[in-house]
Motif scaffolding. Structure first.
Motif, mmCIF file in Angstrom:
data_model
loop_
_atom_site.group_PDB
_atom_site.id
_atom_site.type_symbol
_atom_site.label_atom_id
_atom_site.label_comp_id
_atom_site.label_asym_id
_atom_site.label_seq_id
_atom_site.Cartn_x
_atom_site.Cartn_y
_atom_site.Cartn_z
ATOM 1 N N ASN B 88 0.810 -1.213 0.000
ATOM 2 C CA ASN B 88 0.000 0.000 0.000
ATOM 3 C C ASN B 88 0.845 1.265 0.000
ATOM 4 O OD1 ASN B 88 -2.516 -1.034 -0.208
ATOM 5 N ND2 ASN B 88 -2.831 -1.257 1.992
ATOM 6 N N ASP B 90 1.605 3.555 2.092
ATOM 7 C CA ASP B 90 0.861 4.742 2.480
ATOM 8 C C ASP B 90 1.744 5.951 2.736
ATOM 9 O OD1 ASP B 90 -1.607 3.634 2.191
ATOM 10 O OD2 ASP B 90 -1.611 2.790 4.214
ATOM 11 N N PHE B 93 1.949 7.908 -0.707
ATOM 12 C CA PHE B 93 0.780 8.436 -1.404
ATOM 13 C C PHE B 93 -0.303 8.857 -0.411
ATOM 14 C CE2 PHE B 93 2.907 5.437 -4.214
ATOM 15 C CZ PHE B 93 3.079 6.221 -5.342
ATOM 16 N N THR B 96 -6.026 9.588 -1.892
ATOM 17 C CA THR B 96 -6.562 9.563 -3.253
ATOM 18 C C THR B 96 -5.575 8.980 -4.258
ATOM 19 O OG1 THR B 96 -5.739 11.799 -3.689
ATOM 20 C CG2 THR B 96 -7.989 11.607 -2.798
ATOM 21 N N GLY B 97 -4.427 8.474 -3.745
ATOM 22 C CA GLY B 97 -3.451 7.871 -4.653
ATOM 23 C C GLY B 97 -2.535 8.873 -5.324
ATOM 24 N N HIS B 98 -2.537 10.122 -4.825
ATOM 25 C CA HIS B 98 -1.588 11.104 -5.340
ATOM 26 C C HIS B 98 -0.317 11.087 -4.501
ATOM 27 C CE1 HIS B 98 -5.296 12.759 -7.167
ATOM 28 N NE2 HIS B 98 -4.461 13.047 -8.147
ATOM 29 N N TRP B 99 0.782 11.547 -5.105
ATOM 30 C CA TRP B 99 2.054 11.571 -4.399
ATOM 31 C C TRP B 99 1.924 12.395 -3.122
ATOM 32 C CZ3 TRP B 99 5.965 8.501 -5.811
ATOM 33 C CH2 TRP B 99 6.003 8.032 -7.127
#
Lengths: 82, 180
Positions: B88, B90, B93, B96-99
């Motif tokens: 994952n 975490d 990111f 929302t899965g953005h950097w």
């Protein structure tokens, strides 16, 4: 549409396996609009290209040598066979 | 060059040891694989014909290192082996899965000095990676084993291998970004 996290996972896997055409297309589309993932992709490839030099560099460092004890032990083992 | 195993130890022993140490990090394990390598070399029917003993011995050493790593991995409980959920990542990111931290542009080393400095940072970053991640990453990107060979050698699944390689690259990239 892939997000950056999904893209980064596929970009990494693209260095280890052929992506499906769907995956390739999705990654390409994302890279088209995302400068950060483009940088990420270039950097992974750059690191990949530097790893051979890393091995040479790491092995050429001279601080570490076989200990006298290990050398003696290995010599004794070799004597049994040669 | 005389094919005398004691010469191998004198001329290549430290080199083989350092090579093993970059992979295994443990001095005792590194000593052991050097010993196993030289013993295997003696028993090889072709040892007298080697024109480049160092290259040949390094080839044997790589196999001994992989054997050693396989034993290490076998000692890890199955529950601790990386699963897909572990990927994952975490810390890298947001929800929302953005950097979480956007990748910065890097300076490409321009001359030999910068190249050397870069390799020093790369060495420090490799040393900071968890050993098993560094080891599998090295098999992939230095030894250029393909995924199937890695899975077979280490007795792990393809998914495990991809996840471990991903984590290695993410960790290494992050470290380089901070220190290069």
């Amino acid at each position: 549409m892939l997000n950056c996290k999904q893209t980064s996972i596929l970009v990494s896997q693209s260095l280890d396996r052929p992506l499906t055409w769907r995956e390739r297309w999705a990654v390409r589309l994302h890279l088209l609009i995302c400068v950060y993932c483009r940088r990420f992709t270039q950097q992974l490839k750059w690191i990949q290209g530097a790893m051979q030099s890393w091995q040479t560099h790491a092995t050429d460092r001279t601080e570490d040598v076989l200990s006298a004890a290990a050398r003696e032990r290995i010599t004794q083992q070799l004597d049994k066979f040669y | 060059m005389a094919a005398n195993p004691h010469d191998w130890l004198n001329e290549h022993g430290d080199y083989l040891y350092r090579f093993a140490l970059t992979r295994l990090r443990d001095p005792h394990q590194a000593e052991d694989v050097v010993q196993e390598t030289l013993l295997a070399a003696i028993k090889s029917p072709t040892f007298a014909e080697q024109s480049s003993p160092r290259t040949w011995l390094t080839g044997i050493l790589k196999h001994k290192i992989i054997d050693c790593m396989r034993k290490q991995l076998r000692e890890i409980p199955a529950s601790e082996l990386l699963t897909e959920e572990d990927a994952n990542m975490d810390e890298f990111f947001d929800d929302t899965g953005h950097w979480a931290e956007k990748p910065q542009a890097w300076d490409i080393p321009h001359d030999a000095l910068q190249q050397k400095q870069f390799l020093q940072v790369l060495q420090q970053c490799m040393a900071r990676l968890p050993q098993k991640l560094a080891a599998i990453f090295t098999m992939r990107d230095v030894d250029e084993l393909d995924n199937e060979e890695i899975c077979k050698a280490l007795n792990i699944t393809a998914t495990n291998a991809w996840v471990m390689l991903y984590r290695a690259r993410m960790g290494l990239r992050k470290c380089l970004e901070m220190h290069w």
